[in-house]
Design an enzyme around this catalytic site. Sequence first.
Site, PDB file in Angstrom:
ATOM      1  N   ASP A 182      95.135  59.579  80.048  1.00  0.00           N
ATOM      2  CA  ASP A 182      95.162  60.426  81.224  1.00  0.00           C
ATOM      3  C   ASP A 182      96.596  60.901  81.321  1.00  0.00           C
ATOM      4  OD1 ASP A 182      93.941  61.829  83.253  1.00  0.00           O
ATOM      5  OD2 ASP A 182      94.295  60.298  84.755  1.00  0.00           O
ATOM      6  N   SER A 183      96.748  62.179  81.581  1.00  0.00           N
ATOM      7  CA  SER A 183      98.069  62.779  81.632  1.00  0.00           C
ATOM      8  C   SER A 183      98.217  63.543  82.922  1.00  0.00           C
ATOM      9  CB  SER A 183      98.261  63.757  80.474  1.00  0.00           C
ATOM     10  OG  SER A 183      98.174  63.090  79.243  1.00  0.00           O
ATOM     11  N   ARG A 209     102.348  63.069  75.187  1.00  0.00           N
ATOM     12  CA  ARG A 209     101.208  62.494  74.471  1.00  0.00           C
ATOM     13  C   ARG A 209     101.672  61.940  73.127  1.00  0.00           C
ATOM     14  NH1 ARG A 209      98.018  66.434  75.327  1.00  0.00           N
ATOM     15  NH2 ARG A 209      97.243  65.535  77.232  1.00  0.00           N
ATOM     16  N   ASN A 229      86.643  65.311  75.547  1.00  0.00           N
ATOM     17  CA  ASN A 229      85.920  66.461  75.007  1.00  0.00           C
ATOM     18  C   ASN A 229      86.871  67.650  74.911  1.00  0.00           C
ATOM     19  OD1 ASN A 229      83.221  65.631  74.485  1.00  0.00           O
ATOM     20  ND2 ASN A 229      82.911  65.449  76.690  1.00  0.00           N
ATOM     21  N   TYR A 269      99.596  73.372  81.986  1.00  0.00           N
ATOM     22  CA  TYR A 269     100.861  73.827  82.565  1.00  0.00           C
ATOM     23  C   TYR A 269     101.898  74.212  81.499  1.00  0.00           C
ATOM     24  CZ  TYR A 269      98.920  71.754  86.814  1.00  0.00           C
ATOM     25  OH  TYR A 269      98.106  71.442  87.887  1.00  0.00           O
TER      26      TYR A 269
END
Length: 190
Positions: A69-70, A178, A9, A151
Amino acid sequence: MKKLCFATNNAHKVEEVQAILGQHFELLTLNQIGCQEELPETGNTLEANSLQKAQYLFDHYQVDCFADDSGLEVTALNGEPGVFSARYAGEQRSHADNIALLLKNLSGVEDRSAQFRTVITLILDGKVNQFEGIIKGKIIEELKGSEGFGYDPIFMPEGYEVTFAEMSIEEKGEISHRAKAVEKLISFLK
């Protein structure tokens, strides 16, 4: 054009990934498939969380999808905040609080090397594949720039004299963790 649901989202993530995907795929958001619930994210690794989110979507909405997921992994902090990057300073998920805590924890530390790492899980026709993207860099001591999120204002990628937050979305999109994971995803899909 193939439709793929991106399990997030986070409008920033959707914008970043759609810019990378270009004309190859139509990216569907969770809202577009009718998913209003919070996706489960209880794993203790990026790989586990990514898989958990994608599997939930596939099981409940029968849609080809991918989830990511990072995390920011700081060498001097033994890989922290890592999988807890979004909640590093608490469940309120405040970017400002997370940055403040990270800078506090790195106060006086010389080794400021870090990396952003993304793990994408793709579920296509029921088959699971994972792709990883990494960008190495360092944590600078004060915030610079106003683009991006998280960040980005304190992360300076290797080979650059600017932070992610000082780059345009296109510039960041060409080199980010990403982007690297999405490139692997796209070459797999082709």
